[in-house]
Design a protein around this motif. Structure first.
Motif, mmCIF file in Angstrom:
data_model
loop_
_atom_site.group_PDB
_atom_site.id
_atom_site.type_symbol
_atom_site.label_atom_id
_atom_site.label_comp_id
_atom_site.label_asym_id
_atom_site.label_seq_id
_atom_site.Cartn_x
_atom_site.Cartn_y
_atom_site.Cartn_z
ATOM 1 N N SER A 1 58.329 45.746 51.661
ATOM 2 C CA SER A 1 57.037 45.799 51.319
ATOM 3 C C SER A 1 55.862 46.044 52.701
ATOM 4 O O SER A 1 54.819 46.401 52.442
ATOM 5 N N HIS A 2 56.693 46.084 53.794
ATOM 6 C CA HIS A 2 55.858 46.467 54.892
ATOM 7 C C HIS A 2 56.645 46.757 56.087
ATOM 8 O O HIS A 2 57.327 46.105 56.955
ATOM 9 N N CYS A 3 56.642 48.377 56.293
ATOM 10 C CA CYS A 3 57.232 48.666 57.745
ATOM 11 C C CYS A 3 56.490 49.890 58.191
ATOM 12 O O CYS A 3 55.399 50.049 57.715
ATOM 13 N N HIS A 4 56.627 50.013 59.560
ATOM 14 C CA HIS A 4 55.893 51.148 60.157
ATOM 15 C C HIS A 4 56.755 52.461 60.523
ATOM 16 O O HIS A 4 57.629 52.231 61.262
ATOM 17 N N LEU A 5 56.691 53.569 59.819
ATOM 18 C CA LEU A 5 57.434 54.658 59.796
ATOM 19 C C LEU A 5 56.458 55.833 60.771
ATOM 20 O O LEU A 5 55.679 56.247 60.388
ATOM 21 N N SER B 1 46.806 48.740 53.410
ATOM 22 C CA SER B 1 47.734 47.793 54.406
ATOM 23 C C SER B 1 47.857 48.606 55.721
ATOM 24 O O SER B 1 48.059 49.885 55.473
ATOM 25 N N GLU B 2 47.672 48.019 56.902
ATOM 26 C CA GLU B 2 47.757 46.845 56.964
ATOM 27 C C GLU B 2 46.401 46.303 57.449
ATOM 28 O O GLU B 2 45.668 46.860 58.331
ATOM 29 N N ILE B 3 45.768 45.447 56.722
ATOM 30 C CA ILE B 3 44.386 44.680 56.856
ATOM 31 C C ILE B 3 44.743 43.261 57.243
ATOM 32 O O ILE B 3 45.396 42.653 56.943
ATOM 33 N N ILE C 1 50.138 38.427 50.993
ATOM 34 C CA ILE C 1 50.317 37.952 52.574
ATOM 35 C C ILE C 1 51.365 38.583 53.116
ATOM 36 O O ILE C 1 52.643 38.233 53.001
ATOM 37 N N HIS C 2 51.258 39.562 54.085
ATOM 38 C CA HIS C 2 52.713 40.119 54.815
ATOM 39 C C HIS C 2 52.679 38.960 56.026
ATOM 40 O O HIS C 2 52.085 38.629 56.622
ATOM 41 N N GLY C 3 54.198 39.314 56.148
ATOM 42 C CA GLY C 3 54.771 38.429 57.038
ATOM 43 C C GLY C 3 54.321 37.054 57.239
ATOM 44 O O GLY C 3 53.859 36.453 58.240
ATOM 45 N N THR D 1 60.537 44.105 56.782
ATOM 46 C CA THR D 1 61.090 43.847 58.292
ATOM 47 C C THR D 1 59.944 44.087 59.173
ATOM 48 O O THR D 1 59.994 43.754 60.348
ATOM 49 N N ASP D 2 58.693 44.775 58.576
ATOM 50 C CA ASP D 2 57.423 45.050 59.764
ATOM 51 C C ASP D 2 58.027 45.756 61.023
ATOM 52 O O ASP D 2 57.487 45.535 62.115
ATOM 53 N N SER D 3 59.061 46.682 60.799
ATOM 54 C CA SER D 3 59.771 47.489 61.695
ATOM 55 C C SER D 3 59.930 48.762 61.533
ATOM 56 O O SER D 3 59.265 49.218 60.457
#
Ligand SMILES: [Zn+2]
Length: 247
Positions: free
Chosen positions: A5-9, A86-88, A157-159, A207-209
């Motif tokens: 749901s949330h990574c940074h590529l 996202s991401e806010i 809610i992320h993370g 993973t937020d990665s």
């Protein structure tokens, strides 16, 4: 079947996306942290079938928020591959600088709130859900989500890192909890108890990665806590994410 749901590529990422697809991921949401990285997320989403883009200005970058930036996000959000804002969010603990160094000097809370509220307004205008970074000592983020009317469209809610009471209020409001790799590995007891108590139907994995394949281990950890199979966790959390972003 698993989902991120949330990574940074950013930069060359073909390998990490292929690795994730091989690991069984069918849906990967790439988040932005400012205008530039949001544009990159949209571009990555247009290169890979499994990746969808998100645009947004991170609370750590709230000092880059201005009318021109929101206009650029609005333009980017028109791309058919964009599925969320996202991401806010809000962060009163600290931030990482542009050089990625941690500092306890966070952006002025008033500026963070304005940035968050205006981006939620954009989400409502574009009928897109939001994934929110929440590092405050109170329930301010949830109060803002409730007040603005975004809950009719969708929020997560992320993370997620808080305890069972906070998790319960999220579920009552219809807000998903996205469970991150680092948080579950750190294993704070109040957080683990929140994961145990929250129905699987309200959880997402992230993973937020830059390595989305890592969500398989998040699904494994959730599976252990809940006494179900990791495949079941993967299937249900993927359905949840698809429901949130309307896919
Ligand atoms: Zn992030």
């Amino acid at each position: 079947m698993y989902s991120e749901s949330h990574c940074h590529l950013r930069g060359p990422n073909k390998e990490s996306v292929l690795k994730a697809e091989e690991a069984g991921l069918t849906l990967i949401l790439a988040a932005g942290i400012d205008v530039e990285s949001s544009a990159e997320a949209v571009s990555v989403a247009n290169q890979h079938g499994s990746v969808k883009g998100c645009v947004g200005i991170h609370p750590w970058r709230a000092d880059t928020f201005n009318p021109e930036a929101i206009e650029k996000l609005r333009e980017l959000s028109q791309d058919p591959e964009v599925v969320a804002i996202s991401e806010i969010g809000l962060d009163y603990v600290g931030r990482r600088t542009a050089e990625w160094e941690f500092t306890e000097e966070y952006v002025d809370p008033e500026i963070q709130r304005t940035s968050l509220r205006e981006q939620i307004a954009l989400a409502i205008e574009r009928r897109l859900p939001v994934l929110v970074h929440d590092r405050t000592p109170t329930e301010e983020v949830l109060d803002i989500l409730e007040e603005t009317g975004i809950l009719k469209i969708g929020a997560a809610i992320h993370g997620f890192s808080k305890g069972p009471d906070y998790a319960r209020r999220c579920v009552e409001m219809g807000v998903y909890l996205s469970i991150g790799k680092r948080t579950i590995e750190q294993g704070e007891e109040h957080f683990l108890e929140a994961v145990r108590q929250t129905p699987l139907e309200w959880l997402l994995t992230e993973t937020d990665s830059g390595d989305p394949a890592g969500v398989v281990s998040v699904a494994e950890s959730i599976a252990e806590l809940k006494g179900v199979s990791k495949e079941e966790v993967g299937r249900v959390t993927t359905e949840n994410l698809k429901r949130l972003v309307r896919l």
